[in-house]
Scaffold this motif. Structure first.
Motif, PDB file in Angstrom:
ATOM      1  N   LEU A 165       0.836  -1.205   0.000  1.00 34.25           N
ATOM      2  CA  LEU A 165       0.000   0.000   0.000  1.00 34.25           C
ATOM      3  C   LEU A 165       0.869   1.253   0.000  1.00 34.25           C
ATOM      4  N   VAL A 166       1.914   1.259   0.837  1.00 33.88           N
ATOM      5  CA  VAL A 166       2.812   2.420   0.907  1.00 33.88           C
ATOM      6  C   VAL A 166       3.642   2.541  -0.372  1.00 33.88           C
ATOM      7  N   LEU A 167       4.167   1.411  -0.853  1.00 38.84           N
ATOM      8  CA  LEU A 167       5.024   1.443  -2.047  1.00 38.84           C
ATOM      9  C   LEU A 167       4.274   1.901  -3.290  1.00 38.84           C
ATOM     10  N   LEU A 168       3.000   1.513  -3.401  1.00 38.94           N
ATOM     11  CA  LEU A 168       2.220   1.906  -4.574  1.00 38.94           C
ATOM     12  C   LEU A 168       1.592   3.292  -4.419  1.00 38.94           C
ATOM     13  N   GLY A 169       1.204   3.618  -3.208  1.00 38.78           N
ATOM     14  CA  GLY A 169       0.516   4.893  -2.982  1.00 38.78           C
ATOM     15  C   GLY A 169       1.443   6.091  -2.985  1.00 38.78           C
ATOM     16  N   THR A 170       2.699   5.916  -2.499  1.00 44.66           N
ATOM     17  CA  THR A 170       3.626   7.050  -2.404  1.00 44.66           C
ATOM     18  C   THR A 170       3.991   7.617  -3.773  1.00 44.66           C
ATOM     19  N   MET A 252      -4.465  17.270   1.962  1.00 47.08           N
ATOM     20  CA  MET A 252      -5.693  16.482   1.998  1.00 47.08           C
ATOM     21  C   MET A 252      -5.457  15.073   1.453  1.00 47.08           C
ATOM     22  N   LEU A 253      -4.758  14.980   0.322  1.00 51.98           N
ATOM     23  CA  LEU A 253      -4.465  13.665  -0.256  1.00 51.98           C
ATOM     24  C   LEU A 253      -3.580  12.840   0.681  1.00 51.98           C
ATOM     25  N   THR A 254      -2.585  13.525   1.300  1.00 55.35           N
ATOM     26  CA  THR A 254      -1.706  12.818   2.232  1.00 55.35           C
ATOM     27  C   THR A 254      -2.487  12.284   3.422  1.00 55.35           C
ATOM     28  N   GLY A 255      -3.369  13.127   3.966  1.00 50.88           N
ATOM     29  CA  GLY A 255      -4.188  12.687   5.110  1.00 50.88           C
ATOM     30  C   GLY A 255      -5.073  11.497   4.760  1.00 50.88           C
ATOM     31  N   ALA A 256      -5.664  11.521   3.565  1.00 49.08           N
ATOM     32  CA  ALA A 256      -6.518  10.405   3.132  1.00 49.08           C
ATOM     33  C   ALA A 256      -5.701   9.127   2.980  1.00 49.08           C
ATOM     34  N   PHE A 257      -4.493   9.267   2.441  1.00 52.76           N
ATOM     35  CA  PHE A 257      -3.620   8.101   2.271  1.00 52.76           C
ATOM     36  C   PHE A 257      -3.231   7.495   3.616  1.00 52.76           C
ATOM     37  N   LEU A 258      -2.849   8.363   4.563  1.00 47.40           N
ATOM     38  CA  LEU A 258      -2.445   7.860   5.876  1.00 47.40           C
ATOM     39  C   LEU A 258      -3.626   7.251   6.633  1.00 47.40           C
ATOM     40  N   THR A 259      -4.813   7.806   6.448  1.00 46.91           N
ATOM     41  CA  THR A 259      -6.013   7.218   7.066  1.00 46.91           C
ATOM     42  C   THR A 259      -6.251   5.814   6.526  1.00 46.91           C
ATOM     43  N   LEU A 260      -6.020   5.654   5.221  1.00 50.94           N
ATOM     44  CA  LEU A 260      -6.184   4.331   4.615  1.00 50.94           C
ATOM     45  C   LEU A 260      -5.173   3.341   5.191  1.00 50.94           C
ATOM     46  N   VAL A 261      -3.913   3.795   5.381  1.00 49.90           N
ATOM     47  CA  VAL A 261      -2.893   2.922   5.984  1.00 49.90           C
ATOM     48  C   VAL A 261      -3.298   2.505   7.392  1.00 49.90           C
ATOM     49  N   GLY A 265      -4.107  -1.316   8.666  1.00 47.50           N
ATOM     50  CA  GLY A 265      -3.354  -1.870   9.793  1.00 47.50           C
ATOM     51  C   GLY A 265      -4.252  -2.301  10.923  1.00 47.50           C
ATOM     52  N   GLY A 266      -5.280  -1.510  11.208  1.00 45.03           N
ATOM     53  CA  GLY A 266      -6.223  -1.875  12.275  1.00 45.03           C
ATOM     54  C   GLY A 266      -6.963  -3.156  11.968  1.00 45.03           C
ATOM     55  N   ARG A 267      -7.393  -3.355  10.733  1.00 46.64           N
ATOM     56  CA  ARG A 267      -8.111  -4.588  10.360  1.00 46.64           C
ATOM     57  C   ARG A 267      -7.191  -5.803  10.462  1.00 46.64           C
ATOM     58  N   ALA A 284       2.266   4.239  14.356  1.00 49.08           N
ATOM     59  CA  ALA A 284       3.280   5.288  14.545  1.00 49.08           C
ATOM     60  C   ALA A 284       4.000   5.582  13.229  1.00 49.08           C
ATOM     61  N   LEU A 285       4.238   4.522  12.453  1.00 44.65           N
ATOM     62  CA  LEU A 285       4.867   4.731  11.146  1.00 44.65           C
ATOM     63  C   LEU A 285       3.951   5.522  10.226  1.00 44.65           C
ATOM     64  N   ALA A 286       2.657   5.239  10.305  1.00 42.51           N
ATOM     65  CA  ALA A 286       1.704   5.995   9.484  1.00 42.51           C
ATOM     66  C   ALA A 286       1.753   7.477   9.840  1.00 42.51           C
ATOM     67  N   LEU A 287       1.848   7.780  11.135  1.00 40.03           N
ATOM     68  CA  LEU A 287       1.972   9.180  11.566  1.00 40.03           C
ATOM     69  C   LEU A 287       3.313   9.763  11.125  1.00 40.03           C
ATOM     70  N   PHE A 288       4.373   8.928  11.217  1.00 41.16           N
ATOM     71  CA  PHE A 288       5.699   9.399  10.800  1.00 41.16           C
ATOM     72  C   PHE A 288       5.720   9.778   9.319  1.00 41.16           C
ATOM     73  N   LEU A 289       4.981   8.986   8.519  1.00 39.88           N
ATOM     74  CA  LEU A 289       4.988   9.228   7.074  1.00 39.88           C
ATOM     75  C   LEU A 289       4.416  10.590   6.694  1.00 39.88           C
ATOM     76  N   ILE A 290       3.650  11.209   7.616  1.00 36.91           N
ATOM     77  CA  ILE A 290       3.132  12.561   7.353  1.00 36.91           C
ATOM     78  C   ILE A 290       4.299  13.522   7.075  1.00 36.91           C
ATOM     79  N   GLY A 291       5.389  13.370   7.864  1.00 34.63           N
ATOM     80  CA  GLY A 291       6.538  14.265   7.714  1.00 34.63           C
ATOM     81  C   GLY A 291       7.153  14.190   6.331  1.00 34.63           C
ATOM     82  N   PRO A 292       7.653  13.019   5.879  1.00 37.25           N
ATOM     83  CA  PRO A 292       8.237  12.931   4.537  1.00 37.25           C
ATOM     84  C   PRO A 292       7.298  13.359   3.419  1.00 37.25           C
ATOM     85  N   LEU A 293       6.014  12.961   3.535  1.00 34.09           N
ATOM     86  CA  LEU A 293       5.070  13.323   2.481  1.00 34.09           C
ATOM     87  C   LEU A 293       4.824  14.832   2.456  1.00 34.09           C
TER      88      LEU A 293
END
Length: 563
Positions: A165-170, A252-261, A265-267, A284-293
């Motif tokens: 998901l991260v590799l394709l979405g980024t 907005m797109l970044t937030g939607a992507f991280l919400t999907l991650v 992960g929760g499921r 925590a990694l999903a939150l961390f990814l906000i920074g690079p994105l």
């Protein structure tokens, strides 16, 4: 066939390439920082796994110690990466400013054509700064890419679906960010053009402030600047709106992507595919990814503005030369000047011989004729037809540096520089130059006597701390102190009183005795000390004789110098 790169891209490539060491160091250290940042959630997850799930106090302490070491490492990596990136940015901007100044001041000219001084100053400051900032943006881009890559690898090890998901979405997010930066790039270029225009007009108005007040044109000047400034403001606001829109959409797109991650992960955790510690790490990694994105959003904006500024810099650096550099040199300078069938602008078929050591006056009925003549003598432009020769050698065959040291053109609107009055006079003088004699001959000794510190009095930029007449006398002293074999003076005494003008004429005749001097002027006092005078009317030589005889015998001459 490969399409040629845009000139701006070449400027960017050279600016970054010149700082590749700092960019590489900053990138490597930034990679270390982002790797540490990405590992922090993993280490927190391991600490929770050992301390909370397994109840292993020793394991908890060990992973906390490792976490502390990683924090120290990533902190220092960030500090030195930022230092290297900022150094690359500032140094690249400095080198660009040097290149721009060298190009503008190049003897061949051409870079300042149709550009106000304020526009060139804006290009050398703001545009150079924006292009330099691309180096810092690349350091940040390398760091952010590493953070995303490490985060994706860690997520792949936890769960293949999360990692994919991260590799394709980024890449998709980065591509969208690039598309969104295009309007910003176009509007940033317009913004810089109009800001440069406003700066140029402002500098022009300040330089001519006394003249504007003298003719009562302050309101018209203010209205003109207000209109141009409003255009600049409108362009700036449009660029700001484009940047805000880009940042907002990317966020907005970044937030939607991280919400999907986080949802995926929760499921997976709910189904038992990953442990509690892995779920904490994943979130925590999903939150961390906000920074690079988010950093990629900033990087795209910097690159867009850098490309626009690089295109403007490329226009100046790539401007065609007004004249070509000659390769010849004079074995001996006698000072003979000759115009053969010279045609340029309003001038046509002008023939004139000035013998070595002669003082010749040139009177023009139309000031445009004088400007065209000075352009050709100074080689700011080459004649359309004919030639100008110095001691039998065409000016086009001589090296520009040697030519301008031999044939000095002192134009009417010569500027003074910041420094003392004496430093201004010595600006072009050699060690044996007649500086004191030049000060006396030009009447500058009277100016020195009125100043608080005499010749050591500080002069402000462009000589604005002096009156018009004082500036003219200092400028004439500077030209005389240069002691050039051939000196061409253009209206050197228009702002002084009649008594001072007569004194300047006498001093000029005495100091330049035996040296070739050309006076392009309509001043009777200066023309009276010449050996002969040439009259230019409608672009051609119509008379040549002594000043006194021309005054009595030639109506057009009498009208030009006495009216």
């Amino acid at each position: 066939m490969r399409k040629a790169d845009p000139p701006g891209r070449d400027v960017l490539r050279r600016a970054v390439g010149g700082q590749r060491r700092d960019v590489a160091v900053g990138g490597v250290l930034g990679m270390g920082h982002q790797t540490g940042e990405a590992l922090v959630p993993v280490l927190i997850g391991l600490a929770i796994e050992r301390g909370v799930v397994d109840g292993d106090a020793g394991g908890l302490v060990m992973w906390l110690v490792v976490l502390a070491v990683v924090y120290v490492g990533l902190s220092y990596s960030f500090r030195f990466a930022a230092r290297a990136g900022e150094r690359a940015s500032v140094t690249a901007a400095h080198h660009l400013r040097i290149q721009l100044v060298d190009r503008v001041l190049a003897p061949e000219g051409g870079a300042a054509e149709r550009r106000l001084p304020g526009e060139l100053a804006n290009t050398a400051t703001e545009d150079a700064k924006r292009v330099g900032a691309v180096s810092m943006a690349l350091v940040v881009a390398i760091s952010a890419s590493t953070g995303l890559a490490v985060g994706a690898v860690v997520l792949l090890r936890m769960s293949v679906p999360l990692g994919l998901l991260v590799l394709l979405g980024t890449p998709l997010l980065l591509w969208l960010g690039h598309l969104l930066s295009k309007p910003l790039e176009r509007r940033s270029e317009t913004e810089q053009e109009r800001a440069a225009r406003a700066s140029g007009v402002a500098a022009d108005l300040v330089a001519g402030l006394r003249v504007l007040k003298g003719i009562g044109a302050e309101q018209a000047a203010v209205a003109r600047y207000r209109r141009i400034s409003q255009d600049s403001l409108t362009a700036t606001l449009r660029a700001a709106r484009a940047e805000a829109w880009q940042n907002g959409v990317v966020t907005m797109l970044t937030g939607a992507f991280l919400t999907l991650v986080a949802l995926v992960g929760g499921r997976l955790a709910a189904r038992g595919d990953i442990s509690l510690g892995e779920l904490v790490s994943a979130l925590a990694l999903a939150l961390f990814l906000i920074g690079p994105l988010s950093e990629f959003s900033w990087v795209n904006a910097e690159l867009a503005q850098g490309r626009a500024s690089a295109a403007r810099i490329a226009e100046v650096l790539g401007a065609e030369h007004a004249v070509a550099q000659g390769a010849g040199a004079l074995d001996r300078v006698e000072g003979g000047l000759r115009l053969r069938g010279l045609s340029y602008g309003p001038l046509h078929d002008v023939n004139l011989d000035v013998s070595p050591g002669e003082t010749v006056g040139i009177v023009t009925v139309d000031p445009a004729d004088a400007s065209a003549l000075l352009h050709c003598l100074a080689r700011h432009a080459d004649p359309d037809e004919g030639a100008v020769e110095l001691d039998g050698t065409a000016l086009t065959e001589l090296g520009l540096a040697e030519l301008r040291a031999t044939l000095l053109i002192a134009e009417h609107d010569a500027d003074l520089f910041e420094g003392t009055l004496l430093e201004n006079v010595r600006a072009a003088a050699g060690p044996e130059a007649p500086v004191e004699a030049a000060i006396t001959a030009s009447g500058t000794d009277e100016v020195v006597g009125t100043l608080p510190d005499g010749a050591d009095t500080e002069v402000t930029a462009r000589g604005r701390s002096l009156s018009g007449g004082q500036r003219q006398r200092v400028a004439l002293a500077r030209a005389l102190a240069a002691d050039a074999p051939v000196l061409v003076l253009h209206e050197p005494a228009t702002a002084v009183d009649a008594v001072t003008e007569v004194r300047m004429a006498a001093g000029l005749k005495e100091l330049r005795h035996g040296r070739t001097t050309v006076l392009v002027t309509n001043s009777p006092a200066l023309l009276a000390v010449t050996d002969r005078v040439v009259l230019l009317d409608r672009g051609s030589v119509v008379a040549a004789d002594a000043h006194e005889r021309l005054v009595h015998q030639h109506v057009a001459y009498r009208t030009a110098v006495l009216a």
